[in-house]
Design an enzyme around this catalytic site. Structure first.
Site, PDB file in Angstrom:
ATOM      1  NE  ARG A  58       1.677  67.702  50.753  1.00 46.52           N
ATOM      2  CZ  ARG A  58       2.172  66.509  51.001  1.00 46.52           C
ATOM      3  NH1 ARG A  58       3.419  66.238  50.615  1.00 46.52           N
ATOM      4  NH2 ARG A  58       1.465  65.593  51.634  1.00 46.52           N
ATOM      5  CG  ASP A  75       5.736  68.473  54.723  1.00 46.77           C
ATOM      6  OD1 ASP A  75       6.949  68.169  54.742  1.00 46.77           O
ATOM      7  OD2 ASP A  75       5.299  69.563  55.121  1.00 46.77           O
ATOM      8  CE  LYS A 100      21.566  76.156  55.071  1.00 48.72           C
ATOM      9  NZ  LYS A 100      21.942  77.441  55.674  1.00 48.72           N
TER      10      LYS A 100
END
Length: 366
Positions: free
Chosen positions: A238, A235, A270
């Protein structure tokens, strides 16, 4: 029909053959109409993929011949008394032995199908293939479970390699959510009034740990009697706290990998992909050392400020696009590797497919 009519019909056939059978030109035209025309881009892609396959087959044949030559050379030295292969035999036996001393389970939660684009789903399927490939070659493999296998993710898996994922060993695929762990689906044969047919919900939930970057808890040692859940979603980071909220709503524990404690020089974000997280867990089981696991698996480009490394400098820096060719090659490599292992009695094969996918997985961080 009399003889005169028969002669007339034969004359019509000889005078007008085109009205009764197709000419070669007509057959070619029919074939042309039934065969779809590929675009230049598609033809170029197909040609490139075919070249990759041919090179891979040549490389596999060369490696096979090298292994045979190595065995012949060892046999020669052994006959001449120049080789003490007792240590080698022990090492080979250790590789063949699939230990059950750890016995852990990793569950990939694929219940985010509607939150990803087609490109992200393609990338996720690539990550699943890499994870399986590494697990297949590990000395201490996990039992892999994939849940919520539905929607476009399932369609994508079905389209790749003639649904090759169904032939993966030590891998389960559930249409149900991971709640099935403590709430098995009822069937007509089950007696809903018999509580002993269902596991204790509280007991099972205590063994489940959802690995999420947003957790305040940190993973210590991995335990063989626990089930570790990885969020199967790409994703671009997000969706904030997505997996944390899901785990909290279902009343299961959460934890994050201790990257920050052992890897301080990580200037980039990370966030790791599904296969990176899984490989780190495999490495920890092998070494029981988080620091070694992180530095062995995390791509070197993540240690640079701009997040970019030199092209092709390390297998960890490979970034396949997640397209048909990338996923299919990984899956075929894994399946072909299994056949090679049965033939040679060794664990070789998919190390060269160890690369990572694009940084799209918001899975586990420090």
């Amino acid at each position: 029909m009399n003889a005169t009519e028969s002669v007339v019909d034969q004359n019509e056939v000889e005078e007008h053959p085109d009205t009764l059978r197709e000419t070669p030109e007509d057959e070619d035209a029919t074939k042309t109409e039934s065969t779809p025309t590929l675009s230049k881009k598609a033809m170029k892609k197909a040609k490139k993929l075919e070249a990759i396959r041919e090179n891979r087959l040549k490389k596999r044949a060369k490696e096979k011949e090298m292994r045979k030559e190595k065995k012949r050379e060892q046999a020669r030295k052994r006959d001449a008394g120049e080789l003490d292969d007792s240590a080698e035999r022990e090492e080979r036996a250790a590789k063949k032995l699939k230990t059950s001393s750890f016995g852990g389970k990793v569950l990939v939660d694929l219940g985010f199908d509607g939150m990803m684009s087609d490109k992200e789903i393609n990338s996720l399927c690539t990550q699943l293939a890499y994870s399986y490939s590494r697990n297949r070659g590990a000395g201490y493999p996990f039992e892999l479970i994939h849940t919520s296998v539905n929607g476009r993710t399932r369609e994508r898996l079905e389209d790749i390699g003639d649904a090759a994922y169904k032939r993966w060993h030590h891998a389960e695929w559930w249409e149900d959510d991971y709640e099935r762990l403590w709430s098995p689906p009822k069937t007509s044969e089950q007696d809903s009034s018999a509580p002993e047919s269902h596991p204790d919900v509280g007991t099972v939930k205590k063994t489940v740990v959802y690995l999420t970057a947003d957790s305040e808890e940190e993973v210590g040692d991995l335990k063989p009697d626990e089930i570790y859940v990885i969020g199967g979603i790409c994703d671009h980071n997000r969706y904030k706290n997505l997996t944390l909220k899901k785990a909290n709503e279902q009343g299961i524990r959460t934890a994050r990998l201790p990257i920050g404690r052992y890897v301080s020089s990580l200037p980039t974000r990370k966030v790791l992909t599904v296969n990176q997280v899984f490989e780190i867990m495999l490495k920890w089981v092998e070494t029981r050392d988080w620091e070694q696991a992180f530095y062995s698996i995390i791509p070197q480009r993540k240690f640079q400020k701009d997040g970019k490394g030199s092209k092709g400098s390390s297998p960890h820096e490979l970034t396949p696009s997640g397209g048909d060719g990338a996923v299919r090659l990984v899956i075929e490599e894994a399946l072909n590797g299994e056949a090679a292992e049965k033939e040679d009695g060794t664990r070789e094969g998919a190390d060269e497919t160890r690369g990572t996918t694009e940084e799209q997985g918001s899975v586990v961080t420090s």
